[in-house]
Design a protein around this motif. Sequence first.
Motif, PDB file in Angstrom:
ATOM      1  N   UNK B 253       6.035   4.214  10.263  1.00  0.00           N
ATOM      2  CA  UNK B 253       6.553   3.030   9.555  1.00  0.00           C
ATOM      3  C   UNK B 253       5.455   1.988   9.362  1.00  0.00           C
ATOM      4  N   UNK B 254       4.570   1.876  10.344  1.00  0.00           N
ATOM      5  CA  UNK B 254       3.512   0.858  10.216  1.00  0.00           C
ATOM      6  C   UNK B 254       2.108   1.468  10.245  1.00  0.00           C
ATOM      7  N   UNK B 255       2.011   2.767  10.390  1.00  0.00           N
ATOM      8  CA  UNK B 255       0.696   3.411  10.481  1.00  0.00           C
ATOM      9  C   UNK B 255      -0.096   3.141   9.194  1.00  0.00           C
ATOM     10  N   UNK B 256      -1.308   2.660   9.341  1.00  0.00           N
ATOM     11  CA  UNK B 256      -2.223   2.414   8.208  1.00  0.00           C
ATOM     12  C   UNK B 256      -1.672   1.392   7.225  1.00  0.00           C
ATOM     13  N   UNK B 257      -0.789   0.539   7.686  1.00  0.00           N
ATOM     14  CA  UNK B 257      -0.189  -0.512   6.830  1.00  0.00           C
ATOM     15  C   UNK B 257      -1.279  -1.305   6.096  1.00  0.00           C
ATOM     16  N   UNK B 258      -1.219  -1.300   4.787  1.00  0.00           N
ATOM     17  CA  UNK B 258      -2.174  -2.088   3.993  1.00  0.00           C
ATOM     18  C   UNK B 258      -3.600  -1.583   4.018  1.00  0.00           C
ATOM     19  N   UNK B 259      -3.810  -0.385   4.517  1.00  0.00           N
ATOM     20  CA  UNK B 259      -5.181   0.141   4.639  1.00  0.00           C
ATOM     21  C   UNK B 259      -5.270   1.512   3.998  1.00  0.00           C
ATOM     22  N   UNK B 260      -5.381   1.640   2.734  1.00  0.00           N
ATOM     23  CA  UNK B 260      -5.237   0.570   1.734  1.00  0.00           C
ATOM     24  C   UNK B 260      -3.770   0.322   1.428  1.00  0.00           C
ATOM     25  N   UNK B 261      -3.518  -0.697   0.656  1.00  0.00           N
ATOM     26  CA  UNK B 261      -2.151  -0.935   0.199  1.00  0.00           C
ATOM     27  C   UNK B 261      -1.691   0.248  -0.655  1.00  0.00           C
ATOM     28  N   UNK B 262      -0.460   0.670  -0.449  1.00  0.00           N
ATOM     29  CA  UNK B 262       0.042   1.854  -1.143  1.00  0.00           C
ATOM     30  C   UNK B 262       0.092   1.683  -2.667  1.00  0.00           C
ATOM     31  N   UNK B 263       0.204   0.445  -3.147  1.00  0.00           N
ATOM     32  CA  UNK B 263       0.220   0.281  -4.613  1.00  0.00           C
ATOM     33  C   UNK B 263      -1.189   0.355  -5.194  1.00  0.00           C
ATOM     34  N   UNK B 264      -2.199   0.313  -4.312  1.00  0.00           N
ATOM     35  CA  UNK B 264      -3.586   0.468  -4.772  1.00  0.00           C
ATOM     36  C   UNK B 264      -4.012   1.929  -4.630  1.00  0.00           C
ATOM     37  N   UNK B 265      -3.678   2.529  -3.521  1.00  0.00           N
ATOM     38  CA  UNK B 265      -4.075   3.919  -3.216  1.00  0.00           C
ATOM     39  C   UNK B 265      -2.966   4.562  -2.405  1.00  0.00           C
ATOM     40  N   UNK B 266      -2.254   5.589  -2.825  1.00  0.00           N
ATOM     41  CA  UNK B 266      -2.455   6.358  -4.051  1.00  0.00           C
ATOM     42  C   UNK B 266      -2.140   5.628  -5.347  1.00  0.00           C
ATOM     43  N   UNK B 267      -1.359   4.575  -5.315  1.00  0.00           N
ATOM     44  CA  UNK B 267      -1.132   3.800  -6.530  1.00  0.00           C
ATOM     45  C   UNK B 267       0.131   4.172  -7.276  1.00  0.00           C
ATOM     46  N   UNK B 268       0.485   3.315  -8.214  1.00  0.00           N
ATOM     47  CA  UNK B 268       1.700   3.498  -9.021  1.00  0.00           C
ATOM     48  C   UNK B 268       1.429   4.448 -10.191  1.00  0.00           C
ATOM     49  N   UNK B 269       2.487   5.086 -10.591  1.00  0.00           N
ATOM     50  CA  UNK B 269       2.436   6.041 -11.710  1.00  0.00           C
ATOM     51  C   UNK B 269       3.271   5.440 -12.833  1.00  0.00           C
ATOM     52  N   UNK B 270       2.619   5.139 -13.943  1.00  0.00           N
ATOM     53  CA  UNK B 270       3.324   4.565 -15.109  1.00  0.00           C
ATOM     54  C   UNK B 270       3.582   5.669 -16.129  1.00  0.00           C
TER      55      UNK B 270
END
Lengths: 455, 455
Positions: B253-270
Motif C-alpha cells: 500500500x505504501x511501498x515506493x510511494x511517490x518514488x516515482x509517482x505512479x502518474x509519472x512512471x509508469x504513467x497515464x495512458x491516453x
Amino acid sequence: MSGGSPTRELAERIVRSEPLKEAKVAEAVRAAMLDWLASAMAAASDPGAAMLLSALGIGAEGRGAGASSILGFRYRASATDAALVNGYLSHALDYDDVHESVRGHPSAVLLSALLAEAEERGSSGAELIAAYAVGAETMCRLGLALGSRHYEAGWHSTSTLGTLGAAAACARLTGLDVEATIRALGLAATQSGGLRVHFGSAVKPLHAGMAARAGLFAARLAATGFAGAEEPLAGPIGFLSLFGGEGTSPERVVEAWGQPWQIVEPGLWFKPYPCCSAAHHAADAALAIRSESGFAAEKVVRAEVVFPPGGDAALVVREPKTGAEGRFSAEYVVAAALADGELGIDAFSDRPIRGDLARLAAKVSRRYDAELAPAPNAMPKGRFAVLTVELADGTTRTERVDCPRGSPGRPLSAEERIAKFSDASREFPAAWRELPDRISLLETIENLSDFIPDI
Amino acid sequence: MSGGSPTRELAERIVRSEPLKEAKVAEAVRAAMLDWLASAMAAASDPGAAMLLSALGIGAEGRGAGASSILGFRYRASATDAALVNGYLSHALDYDDVHESVRGHPSAVLLSALLAEAEERGSSGAELIAAYAVGAETMCRLGLALGSRHYEAGWHSTSTLGTLGAAAACARLTGLDVEATIRALGLAATQSGGLRVHFGSAVKPLHAGMAARAGLFAARLAATGFAGAEEPLAGPIGFLSLFGGEGTSPERVVEAWGQPWQIVEPGLWFKPYPCCSAAHHAADAALAIRSESGFAAEKVVRAEVVFPPGGDAALVVREPKTGAEGRFSAEYVVAAALADGELGIDAFSDRPIRGDLARLAAKVSRRYDAELAPAPNAMPKGRFAVLTVELADGTTRTERVDCPRGSPGRPLSAEERIAKFSDASREFPAAWRELPDRISLLETIENLSDFIPDI
C-alpha cells in the motif's frame, strides 16, 4: 419458470406477488414500523446524527429543501438524503429489529427508504405494506442464497442485502414493471457494500442508511430506463458469486417465496435492549440471575459466557471504552445487567463506561462449546449462551438462554412494544407520541405525505 | 514507521508528501485534465446522462442549485451530484485515461470528485494537482497491494479503488489531518463496490461516478469527526482481505510511494479510440494492416486475434447489437477498424451496428497463446494482440502489437492530445474551446470556482 434467470425470477415475484392477501403481513409491518420509529427517536441526540446532517449540508435553516422527514428533527430533505439519515438514526443504538435469515436489520433499511419515497410521492399505507413485504422477502431470500460465508468473510449483511431489499421495496412501491425491476436489482447489486470491520463504531448504523439511499436511488434510476447487465445476480462474476463464494445457492433466491412470508415466519425480532442481538442471550441470562439471586455486583468473583463456536462473531469488542462500544461487548453487557438489573438506553451512551462496570466486565470471560446441543427453538438457529456466575461465597449460578426475549419464539407483548415506543418518545411533541394510533390504521391511509408530524 | 498500521501509514503519506516538488507531476495532471474534459464533452449527448440527470432531479430549471458544474450542461449542482454525473460522463465512452496499476480509469473518478469539491470551495490549481497526485497514488498502490485476483473475481477496480482514491484526493484537497484522513479512508472502503458483470452497459461508467461521489462524501463526513474502525484496510476482515483474498500484500500500500509517482512512471495512458483499452492492441493492429494493405473489407475471409490468456477479460461482448456494446468486443473493434480505417466516436454510438460490420465481426475469432513471450515494453505488462487477416486471394497479413498507441511507451503527441480535445469540443462555445489554455496555466490559478465556463 422464466428460463432460469434468477434475477428475472426474483423481479417477477417482486412485481406480481400479493402479500396483502395474508393478514399477518400487515400486522408484522405495523409492528416493524412502530419499533423502527422508536429506535430512531431514541437516537435523536446521537452525536453521529449531527455530524451526518452537517456533512450533507442539512442545517438549521429548517424545512423546505425536500418532502421527506428526518426522524426526530425539524428538517425535511430530499428522499435520498432522508433515507440515508433515517437509516443511520434507526440503527444508531442497535435497538432496531433483526431477522435471522438476513443476519441483520431489515427495517432500518427498508422503512428508511420506503417512508422517504412514500412521503415524496404520496403513496398509500397499503402500498407501503406490500412494498415492505417484498423488500424484506428479497433481503431474507438473498441471505439464505448467499449462506453463512458471506457474513463470516466480513460483509455487513444489513448493508449488502439491504441495498437489494430497498431497491426491491422501492421498485414495488413505485410500480416498476419486471424489466425495470431487473434494472433496479442490478443497480442495487453494484452499489452493495459495507464492511463488518466497522462494527462497534458509528459506521455500522451508517451502513443501514447507505443501503436505504442506494436502493431508493437504484429504483429511481431504473425507472428512467438506465440499464445494466441482464443477469447481475447469478453467473461466475455476478453478485452472488462475488459476495457469497462457493457456498452460494442461486436457486434459493426465490425458493418458497412468500410461503410463508419471511416477516411472518420465522418473523421479526424486536429488541428489548439497545445492544447487539448476539448479546441478548447473555443479557437475558444475566438479568435472570440477578433477578433471582439479588446479590450485590461486588460479590461476583468471575463470570463465564459459553457460546457455540462463532456465536459471538458480531461481539467484536472485549474492552469497551464507551457505552456505545459496549453494545458489541458480551463482557460489558453481562456486567451492566448483573450490576444494574436492567439494560436501558443510558447504559450504551457514547460516554466513558462507569468504573464499576469496567471492573466487573474484566471478570467476564468467553468460552466456546461445539458439543452442547442447541435447542429447537433457538434464535438464531443453533445459537445460545450459558452464563455462569461465581460469587465470593463460593456459590455459582448458571443460566442458559437459547431463545432470547423479543425474538419470534418469545415475543414482546403488544404492551411491551408500546412501552418501548413510549419510552423513546417521552420528550417528543404530542403528535409524535400519538404515532402508534396512526400506525394501527396504516392500511387505511391514502397518502403518507403527512404521516410524520412536524416538530 | 507508525506501528505497522497500513491505513495510518497511507494517511500519513496522503497528508504529508509533496508531489509538487516533482515538475513532471503537474505536467501529468494537466494532461489528465485535458483528456478528462475531452472524454466528458464527447459524451454530452449520451442518453444515459439524461437519465441520470432525471433520476437526480437535475432539470431544465437550470443553474443555481449548487456551485459545481455538470460538464457540457448548463446546470450547476451540489458537489456530490456533480461528482456522480461527471464521473459518468467522463467514462461514458470509455475514452478516458487508464493506468496499468489500477487496471482501470483514474481521472474519471479523481477529477470528477476533485473539480466538484474545488469549485464549491474555491481551491487553487496547485492544491488540485497535489490532491490528484496523492489520489492517483492511492488508487495505484492499492491496486498493486490487492493483486490481480481482485479484478478477476469480478470487481470493477475503477470503482472499488477509485472510491478510496477519491477520498484520499478530497482529504488532501480539503486539508484533513492524519486522523481525519484515516476516517475518510475507512468511510471510503465501506462504500466501495461495483461489479464487472455490468461491463458493456451504462452501469460501467456509472461506477466511476459512484466512486467519485462516495470518495468526496467520505472526506466530508470524516471532516465532521464521524469515525469508524482504526484499521479498516488490513486485518482478516478488512478491505484488502475482503476485496483481494489470499494474494493480497498489505505492505505494498505504501511501498515506493511517490518514488516515482505512479502518474509519472509508469504513467497515464491516453486513448486514441473511444473503446476498451484491452481492445486497443488489436485496434492498432487492424488499422496498421488496413493502412498498409488497402484492401476492401469484403475481401476478408476470416481474422483471428491471439491474446495472452486472460488478456481479453474486459472484452465481455462477442456479438454486439449496438456500437456502445461494441466498445467491449474485440470482434467489432477489429471489424470496424478493418472496414473504415478509423475508430471514431460514431463507431461506438448506442445505435444498432451496421450490417456490414456485423457480418465482418462474425468472421473474427479469438485464440489464446500462453507460450508467446510478451515484449518488455508491453502495456499493460504481459499483454499483446496478434491479428492475422486472411483475404479472399489466399494471402494473409499479420500484425502484432504489444505497446498500443497512447500508452506510456508510445504516447500521443501534444498535438494529438489537443486534437482529441478539439474534436470533442467542436460544438461547444468558444470559452470551452479555450479550456486547453486555462489548463496550461493550472498551477497559477488561485480559485477554481469559475474554471468551467458557463454554457
